[in-house]
Design a protein around this motif. Structure first.
Motif, PDB file in Angstrom:
ATOM      1  N   TYR A   1      -9.772  10.819 -34.715  1.00  0.00           N
ATOM      2  CA  TYR A   1      -9.806   9.361 -34.532  1.00  0.00           C
ATOM      3  C   TYR A   1      -8.904   8.636 -35.529  1.00  0.00           C
ATOM      4  N   ASP A   2      -8.779   9.198 -36.714  1.00  0.00           N
ATOM      5  CA  ASP A   2      -7.787   8.802 -37.704  1.00  0.00           C
ATOM      6  C   ASP A   2      -7.702   7.291 -37.941  1.00  0.00           C
ATOM      7  N   TRP A   3      -6.515   6.686 -37.735  1.00  0.00           N
ATOM      8  CA  TRP A   3      -6.328   5.290 -38.117  1.00  0.00           C
ATOM      9  C   TRP A   3      -7.052   4.318 -37.213  1.00  0.00           C
ATOM     10  N   MET A   4      -7.451   4.761 -36.023  1.00  0.00           N
ATOM     11  CA  MET A   4      -8.312   3.893 -35.214  1.00  0.00           C
ATOM     12  C   MET A   4      -9.683   3.781 -35.871  1.00  0.00           C
ATOM     13  N   GLY A   5     -10.129   4.843 -36.514  1.00  0.00           N
ATOM     14  CA  GLY A   5     -11.369   4.774 -37.282  1.00  0.00           C
ATOM     15  C   GLY A   5     -11.271   3.776 -38.417  1.00  0.00           C
ATOM     16  N   VAL A   6     -10.136   3.777 -39.107  1.00  0.00           N
ATOM     17  CA  VAL A   6      -9.909   2.795 -40.168  1.00  0.00           C
ATOM     18  C   VAL A   6      -9.892   1.385 -39.587  1.00  0.00           C
ATOM     19  N   ALA A   7      -9.232   1.234 -38.431  1.00  0.00           N
ATOM     20  CA  ALA A   7      -9.183  -0.085 -37.789  1.00  0.00           C
ATOM     21  C   ALA A   7     -10.575  -0.560 -37.400  1.00  0.00           C
ATOM     22  N   LYS A   8     -11.426   0.360 -36.926  1.00  0.00           N
ATOM     23  CA  LYS A   8     -12.789  -0.028 -36.558  1.00  0.00           C
ATOM     24  C   LYS A   8     -13.596  -0.438 -37.787  1.00  0.00           C
ATOM     25  N   ALA A   9     -13.360   0.222 -38.918  1.00  0.00           N
ATOM     26  CA  ALA A   9     -14.028  -0.195 -40.151  1.00  0.00           C
ATOM     27  C   ALA A   9     -13.605  -1.613 -40.533  1.00  0.00           C
ATOM     28  N   ALA A  10     -12.314  -1.898 -40.389  1.00  0.00           N
ATOM     29  CA  ALA A  10     -11.822  -3.250 -40.655  1.00  0.00           C
ATOM     30  C   ALA A  10     -12.387  -4.245 -39.639  1.00  0.00           C
ATOM     31  N   PHE A  11     -12.534  -3.809 -38.407  1.00  0.00           N
ATOM     32  CA  PHE A  11     -13.109  -4.637 -37.344  1.00  0.00           C
ATOM     33  C   PHE A  11     -14.532  -5.042 -37.708  1.00  0.00           C
ATOM     34  N   GLU A  12     -15.322  -4.081 -38.173  1.00  0.00           N
ATOM     35  CA  GLU A  12     -16.708  -4.362 -38.555  1.00  0.00           C
ATOM     36  C   GLU A  12     -16.763  -5.343 -39.720  1.00  0.00           C
ATOM     37  N   SER A  13     -15.889  -5.152 -40.689  1.00  0.00           N
ATOM     38  CA  SER A  13     -15.860  -6.064 -41.835  1.00  0.00           C
ATOM     39  C   SER A  13     -15.409  -7.456 -41.414  1.00  0.00           C
ATOM     40  N   THR A  14     -14.428  -7.523 -40.533  1.00  0.00           N
ATOM     41  CA  THR A  14     -13.962  -8.813 -40.025  1.00  0.00           C
ATOM     42  C   THR A  14     -15.094  -9.576 -39.355  1.00  0.00           C
ATOM     43  N   ALA A  15     -15.913  -8.870 -38.584  1.00  0.00           N
ATOM     44  CA  ALA A  15     -17.045  -9.518 -37.910  1.00  0.00           C
ATOM     45  C   ALA A  15     -18.014 -10.115 -38.919  1.00  0.00           C
ATOM     46  N   ARG A  16     -18.257  -9.404 -40.007  1.00  0.00           N
ATOM     47  CA  ARG A  16     -19.181  -9.926 -41.025  1.00  0.00           C
ATOM     48  C   ARG A  16     -18.633 -11.185 -41.690  1.00  0.00           C
ATOM     49  N   TYR A  17     -17.340 -11.191 -42.011  1.00  0.00           N
ATOM     50  CA  TYR A  17     -16.756 -12.365 -42.650  1.00  0.00           C
ATOM     51  C   TYR A  17     -16.693 -13.550 -41.687  1.00  0.00           C
ATOM     52  N   LEU A  18     -16.414 -13.286 -40.411  1.00  0.00           N
ATOM     53  CA  LEU A  18     -16.455 -14.365 -39.428  1.00  0.00           C
ATOM     54  C   LEU A  18     -17.865 -14.934 -39.315  1.00  0.00           C
ATOM     55  N   ALA A  19     -18.856 -14.032 -39.299  1.00  0.00           N
ATOM     56  CA  ALA A  19     -20.247 -14.491 -39.232  1.00  0.00           C
ATOM     57  C   ALA A  19     -20.574 -15.377 -40.432  1.00  0.00           C
ATOM     58  N   ARG A  20     -20.086 -14.996 -41.601  1.00  0.00           N
ATOM     59  CA  ARG A  20     -20.329 -15.788 -42.817  1.00  0.00           C
ATOM     60  C   ARG A  20     -19.702 -17.177 -42.706  1.00  0.00           C
ATOM     61  N   ASP A  21     -18.449 -17.239 -42.271  1.00  0.00           N
ATOM     62  CA  ASP A  21     -17.704 -18.494 -42.323  1.00  0.00           C
ATOM     63  C   ASP A  21     -17.967 -19.412 -41.127  1.00  0.00           C
ATOM     64  N   LEU A  22     -18.395 -18.860 -40.002  1.00  0.00           N
ATOM     65  CA  LEU A  22     -18.588 -19.677 -38.802  1.00  0.00           C
ATOM     66  C   LEU A  22     -20.051 -19.964 -38.483  1.00  0.00           C
ATOM     67  N   GLY A  23     -20.947 -19.343 -39.219  1.00  0.00           N
ATOM     68  CA  GLY A  23     -22.367 -19.559 -38.953  1.00  0.00           C
ATOM     69  C   GLY A  23     -22.777 -21.017 -39.067  1.00  0.00           C
ATOM     70  N   LYS A  24     -22.225 -21.707 -40.054  1.00  0.00           N
ATOM     71  CA  LYS A  24     -22.577 -23.121 -40.253  1.00  0.00           C
ATOM     72  C   LYS A  24     -22.120 -23.991 -39.098  1.00  0.00           C
ATOM     73  N   GLU A  25     -21.233 -23.452 -38.263  1.00  0.00           N
ATOM     74  CA  GLU A  25     -20.763 -24.185 -37.092  1.00  0.00           C
ATOM     75  C   GLU A  25     -21.429 -23.699 -35.807  1.00  0.00           C
ATOM     76  N   GLY A  26     -22.484 -22.912 -35.973  1.00  0.00           N
ATOM     77  CA  GLY A  26     -23.262 -22.468 -34.830  1.00  0.00           C
ATOM     78  C   GLY A  26     -22.688 -21.292 -34.077  1.00  0.00           C
ATOM     79  N   VAL A  27     -21.727 -20.585 -34.681  1.00  0.00           N
ATOM     80  CA  VAL A  27     -21.092 -19.448 -34.022  1.00  0.00           C
ATOM     81  C   VAL A  27     -21.702 -18.149 -34.542  1.00  0.00           C
ATOM     82  N   ARG A  28     -22.243 -17.361 -33.627  1.00  0.00           N
ATOM     83  CA  ARG A  28     -22.756 -16.025 -33.955  1.00  0.00           C
ATOM     84  C   ARG A  28     -21.679 -14.992 -33.650  1.00  0.00           C
ATOM     85  N   VAL A  29     -21.548 -13.995 -34.525  1.00  0.00           N
ATOM     86  CA  VAL A  29     -20.556 -12.932 -34.339  1.00  0.00           C
ATOM     87  C   VAL A  29     -21.253 -11.592 -34.511  1.00  0.00           C
TER      88      VAL A  29
END
Length: 255
Positions: free
Chosen positions: A154-182
């Motif tokens: 899976y190699d670099w797609m695995g790394v990309a998925k790890a970044a994807f998961e982290s991106t979702a958490r940061y979006l959830a942090r920054d957009l939650g106050k605007e009513g957006v769930r991620v």
């Protein structure tokens, strides 16, 4: 009334009927949602044809998530079909062949950057492109694959998925106050067209055949698609930054 009655949704990644995204679009319509699809390039015609196999034919907008011009105009082009958005499904992932198949130590940054841009950063760029259409509440759901371990081939797609998961958490942090769930749905290996192009895919399915307490059917997109539909609905109003595993229980079972 379905759980998505009156919802307006953008579903990306519908290329073939055997995709998870197609099942999401179908279930969403069956549950009362108005669905718009996205595609780009040569795949536009294919997505348009596949749209006709949904319960109601859905309009298709052109969207390459790595193209800033497409992203900048997305909201205006979506307004031609819907007057707002209640949800977005991110079902996009790509890595060049050189970034897969056991070539991890030799993959160039040029290939890695494509995988990261398309498969991880695009969650942020797609969400922000759609944000002008969100009302007081919205739900963004992405399709994931377990990034807590290093999988064969899976190699670099695995790394990309790890970044994807982290991106979702940061979006959830920054957009939650605007009513957006991620949130993300982490499915087990499924026999989609994209998966079949991953070298060593059979090795992944062997893991699930051996370890899934509930068993696992690589041809059944329904469980993952239903989880996406549930997260798009109002039934998870206080859940964000979460990864829902739809993998037959493999994530909870040691090797």
């Amino acid at each position: 009334m379905g759980i998505l009655e009156g919802k307006r949704l953008l579903v990306t990644g519908v290329l073939v009927e055997s995709s998870i995204a197609f099942s999401v679009a179908r279930i969403a319509q069956e549950e009362g949602a108005q669905v718009v699809l996205s595609s780009f390039g040569k795949a536009l015609r294919l997505t348009g044809a596949i749209s006709g196999r949904l319960p109601q034919k859905a309009p298709v907008v052109e969207l390459d998530v790595t193209d800033s011009g497409h992203l900048d105009t997305l909201a205006d082009r979506l307004r031609e079909h819907v007057d707002g958005l209640d949800g977005v499904v991110h079902a996009i992932g790509f890595a060049p062949q050189a970034a897969l198949g056991g070539n991890f130590l030799n993959t160039s940054w040029d290939d890695v950057s494509v995988a990261l841009h398309t498969s991880a950063y695009s969650l942020k760029s797609l969400t922000m492109a759609c944000k002008p259409l969100f009302g007081e509440r919205a739900s963004v759901v992405g399709l994931d694959f377990d990034a807590t371990v290093a999988w064969p081939q899976y190699d670099w797609m695995g790394v990309a998925k790890a970044a994807f998961e982290s991106t979702a958490r940061y979006l959830a942090r920054d957009l939650g106050k605007e009513g957006v769930r991620v949130n993300l749905v982490s499915a087990g290996p499924l026999g989609t067209t994209a998966a079949k192009h991953i070298p060593g895919f059979d090795q992944l399915t062997d893991v699930w055949n051996d370890r899934a307490p509930l068993g696992w059917d690589v041809t059944d997109m329904e469980p993952a698609a239903r989880a996406v539909a549930a997260l798009l609905s109002d039934w998870f109003p206080a859940t964000t930054g979460e990864i829902v595993h739809v993998d037959g229980g493999v994530h909870a079972i040691g090797a």
